[in-house]
Scaffold this motif. Structure first.
Motif, PDB file in Angstrom:
ATOM      1  N   ARG A  45       0.816  -1.213   0.000  1.00 42.41           N
ATOM      2  CA  ARG A  45       0.000   0.000   0.000  1.00 42.41           C
ATOM      3  C   ARG A  45       0.847   1.259   0.000  1.00 42.41           C
ATOM      4  NH1 ARG A  45      -3.085  -2.832   4.301  1.00 42.41           N
ATOM      5  NH2 ARG A  45      -4.744  -3.926   3.210  1.00 42.41           N
ATOM      6  N   ASP A  46       1.906   1.269   0.768  1.00 37.92           N
ATOM      7  CA  ASP A  46       2.727   2.456   0.963  1.00 37.92           C
ATOM      8  C   ASP A  46       3.839   2.518  -0.082  1.00 37.92           C
ATOM      9  OD1 ASP A  46       3.737   4.737   2.166  1.00 37.92           O
ATOM     10  OD2 ASP A  46       4.856   3.633   3.694  1.00 37.92           O
ATOM     11  N   SER A  47       4.094   3.711  -0.627  1.00 33.95           N
ATOM     12  CA  SER A  47       5.132   3.850  -1.654  1.00 33.95           C
ATOM     13  C   SER A  47       6.522   3.572  -1.084  1.00 33.95           C
ATOM     14  CB  SER A  47       5.082   5.245  -2.273  1.00 33.95           C
ATOM     15  OG  SER A  47       5.340   6.221  -1.285  1.00 33.95           O
ATOM     16  N   ILE A  48       6.742   3.871   0.188  1.00 34.56           N
ATOM     17  CA  ILE A  48       8.035   3.572   0.819  1.00 34.56           C
ATOM     18  C   ILE A  48       8.215   2.063   0.932  1.00 34.56           C
ATOM     19  CG2 ILE A  48       9.362   3.791   2.962  1.00 34.56           C
ATOM     20  CD1 ILE A  48       8.041   6.549   3.279  1.00 34.56           C
ATOM     21  N   ASP A  49       7.135   1.353   1.263  1.00 30.58           N
ATOM     22  CA  ASP A  49       7.202  -0.112   1.318  1.00 30.58           C
ATOM     23  C   ASP A  49       7.538  -0.699  -0.046  1.00 30.58           C
ATOM     24  OD1 ASP A  49       6.527   0.125   3.952  1.00 30.58           O
ATOM     25  OD2 ASP A  49       4.521  -0.734   3.752  1.00 30.58           O
ATOM     26  N   VAL A  50       7.020  -0.099  -1.104  1.00 25.11           N
ATOM     27  CA  VAL A  50       7.307  -0.580  -2.457  1.00 25.11           C
ATOM     28  C   VAL A  50       8.801  -0.468  -2.752  1.00 25.11           C
ATOM     29  CG1 VAL A  50       6.911  -0.162  -4.917  1.00 25.11           C
ATOM     30  CG2 VAL A  50       5.000  -0.083  -3.318  1.00 25.11           C
ATOM     31  N   VAL A  51       9.395   0.674  -2.404  1.00 27.60           N
ATOM     32  CA  VAL A  51      10.824   0.882  -2.650  1.00 27.60           C
ATOM     33  C   VAL A  51      11.658  -0.093  -1.827  1.00 27.60           C
ATOM     34  CG1 VAL A  51      12.712   2.541  -2.408  1.00 27.60           C
ATOM     35  CG2 VAL A  51      10.510   3.291  -3.295  1.00 27.60           C
ATOM     36  N   SER A  55      14.003  -3.294  -3.315  1.00 28.76           N
ATOM     37  CA  SER A  55      15.409  -3.458  -2.952  1.00 28.76           C
ATOM     38  C   SER A  55      15.638  -4.791  -2.236  1.00 28.76           C
ATOM     39  CB  SER A  55      15.836  -2.297  -2.058  1.00 28.76           C
ATOM     40  OG  SER A  55      17.148  -2.471  -1.622  1.00 28.76           O
ATOM     41  N   PHE A  56      14.761  -5.117  -1.282  1.00 24.78           N
ATOM     42  CA  PHE A  56      14.889  -6.365  -0.530  1.00 24.78           C
ATOM     43  C   PHE A  56      14.808  -7.573  -1.461  1.00 24.78           C
ATOM     44  CE2 PHE A  56      12.884  -9.916   1.717  1.00 24.78           C
ATOM     45  CZ  PHE A  56      13.792 -10.108   2.736  1.00 24.78           C
ATOM     46  N   LEU A  57      13.861  -7.556  -2.389  1.00 28.96           N
ATOM     47  CA  LEU A  57      13.678  -8.709  -3.275  1.00 28.96           C
ATOM     48  C   LEU A  57      14.841  -8.867  -4.246  1.00 28.96           C
ATOM     49  CD1 LEU A  57       9.854  -8.346  -3.839  1.00 28.96           C
ATOM     50  CD2 LEU A  57      11.019 -10.105  -2.498  1.00 28.96           C
ATOM     51  N   GLN A  58      15.416  -7.770  -4.697  1.00 33.27           N
ATOM     52  CA  GLN A  58      16.588  -7.874  -5.553  1.00 33.27           C
ATOM     53  C   GLN A  58      17.756  -8.490  -4.788  1.00 33.27           C
ATOM     54  OE1 GLN A  58      16.950  -3.827  -6.845  1.00 33.27           O
ATOM     55  NE2 GLN A  58      15.648  -4.145  -8.633  1.00 33.27           N
ATOM     56  N   LEU A  93      -2.763  -9.334 -11.818  1.00 32.83           N
ATOM     57  CA  LEU A  93      -1.346  -9.083 -12.049  1.00 32.83           C
ATOM     58  C   LEU A  93      -0.921  -7.663 -11.691  1.00 32.83           C
ATOM     59  CD1 LEU A  93      -0.886 -10.921 -15.450  1.00 32.83           C
ATOM     60  CD2 LEU A  93      -0.366 -11.752 -13.160  1.00 32.83           C
ATOM     61  N   ASN A  94      -1.741  -6.927 -10.961  1.00 31.48           N
ATOM     62  CA  ASN A  94      -1.344  -5.566 -10.600  1.00 31.48           C
ATOM     63  C   ASN A  94      -0.438  -5.617  -9.376  1.00 31.48           C
ATOM     64  OD1 ASN A  94      -3.271  -6.286  -8.755  1.00 31.48           O
ATOM     65  ND2 ASN A  94      -4.375  -4.354  -8.815  1.00 31.48           N
ATOM     66  N   ALA A  95       0.843  -5.706  -9.621  1.00 24.59           N
ATOM     67  CA  ALA A  95       1.840  -5.791  -8.557  1.00 24.59           C
ATOM     68  C   ALA A  95       2.740  -4.566  -8.659  1.00 24.59           C
ATOM     69  CB  ALA A  95       2.654  -7.068  -8.702  1.00 24.59           C
ATOM     70  N   ASN A  96       2.778  -3.765  -7.600  1.00 26.96           N
ATOM     71  CA  ASN A  96       3.584  -2.556  -7.654  1.00 26.96           C
ATOM     72  C   ASN A  96       5.030  -2.776  -7.202  1.00 26.96           C
ATOM     73  OD1 ASN A  96       3.054  -2.910  -4.959  1.00 26.96           O
ATOM     74  ND2 ASN A  96       1.970  -0.985  -4.693  1.00 26.96           N
ATOM     75  N   SER A 129       7.042  -8.846   4.249  1.00 30.04           N
ATOM     76  CA  SER A 129       6.440  -7.726   4.986  1.00 30.04           C
ATOM     77  C   SER A 129       7.133  -7.510   6.320  1.00 30.04           C
ATOM     78  CB  SER A 129       4.948  -7.979   5.221  1.00 30.04           C
ATOM     79  OG  SER A 129       4.271  -8.011   4.002  1.00 30.04           O
ATOM     80  N   TYR A 130       7.454  -8.584   7.013  1.00 26.69           N
ATOM     81  CA  TYR A 130       8.156  -8.486   8.286  1.00 26.69           C
ATOM     82  C   TYR A 130       9.501  -7.792   8.116  1.00 26.69           C
ATOM     83  CZ  TYR A 130      11.028  -9.947  12.229  1.00 26.69           C
ATOM     84  OH  TYR A 130      11.879  -9.956  13.295  1.00 26.69           O
ATOM     85  N   HIS A 131      10.258  -8.192   7.117  1.00 23.46           N
ATOM     86  CA  HIS A 131      11.579  -7.603   6.913  1.00 23.46           C
ATOM     87  C   HIS A 131      11.493  -6.144   6.475  1.00 23.46           C
ATOM     88  CE1 HIS A 131      14.240 -10.884   7.863  1.00 23.46           C
ATOM     89  NE2 HIS A 131      13.335 -11.690   7.340  1.00 23.46           N
ATOM     90  N   ILE A 132      10.458  -5.787   5.752  1.00 28.59           N
ATOM     91  CA  ILE A 132      10.273  -4.387   5.370  1.00 28.59           C
ATOM     92  C   ILE A 132       9.972  -3.552   6.616  1.00 28.59           C
ATOM     93  CG2 ILE A 132       8.714  -2.809   4.151  1.00 28.59           C
ATOM     94  CD1 ILE A 132       8.578  -4.984   1.970  1.00 28.59           C
TER      95      ILE A 132
END
Length: 177
Positions: A45-51, A55-58, A93-96, A129-132
């Motif tokens: 939901r949050d744009s900061i969480d998206v960023v 980064s975490f997933l990469q 498929l709407n994944a931000n 989500s926990y790590h974010i």
């Protein structure tokens, strides 16, 4: 996954399976004769969480290359949907924060590994989500600590207020320079 563990071909192999794990969120299983691909559309939901998630997933994808994780399932992150999801409705498929794919081979589900693999996959979104949230908490504590040190530096730089001096008789005076 049980068919993969027993090395038997499932009757509905090559059929895409969508599993809903949270309201309006699902992940996809693509069973194939020798492997199962699991795809997670990552939504936040949050744009900061998206960023932070991007980064975490990469980094999560790169971590597999370390020596201790050679036997881990191959992991791939992409900002666009993988080709295996061709034909899936657009709203699914709407994944931000991109898509994470794991390829599960028979060696990942042999014997007692099946339960652990299924549990790890079913709780993957909660893991991310926990790590974010932990990353955000760590950054906030670092920012608070930095603000405190800056305030201390400002307080040290503040000129001393000259106090009134008293004579032996109790009279006060101010020295003018």
């Amino acid at each position: 996954m049980k068919h993969l563990a027993s090395k038997a071909v499932a009757p509905d192999a090559d059929r895409l399976i969508a599993l809903m794990h949270r309201p309006k969120e699902s992940f996809f299983l693509i069973p194939q004769p020798e492997k199962v691909t699991v795809v997670f559309p990552m939504r936040f939901r949050d744009s900061i969480d998206v960023v932070l998630a991007t980064s975490f997933l990469q980094e999560f994808m790169e971590a597999r290359r370390t020596a201790g994780l050679n036997n881990a399932p191959p992991c791939h992150w992409s900002p666009s949907p993988p080709l295996e999801l061709k034909g899936v409705p657009a709203h699914a498929l709407n994944a931000n924060a991109g898509f994470v794919s794991f390829v599960i081979f028979p060696r990942h589900v042999e014997g007692e590994k099946l339960d652990r693999t299924v549990w790890s996959l079913s709780t993957f979104h909660a893991y991310v989500s926990y790590h974010i949230k932990c990353s955000k908490s760590f950054m906030h504590s670092r920012m608070r600590r930095r603000v405190e040190t800056l305030i201390q530096a400002l307080n040290r730089a503040r000129p001393d207020v000259e106090k009134e001096k008293k004579t032996a008789q109790g009279r006060s005076f101010k020295r003018h320079i």
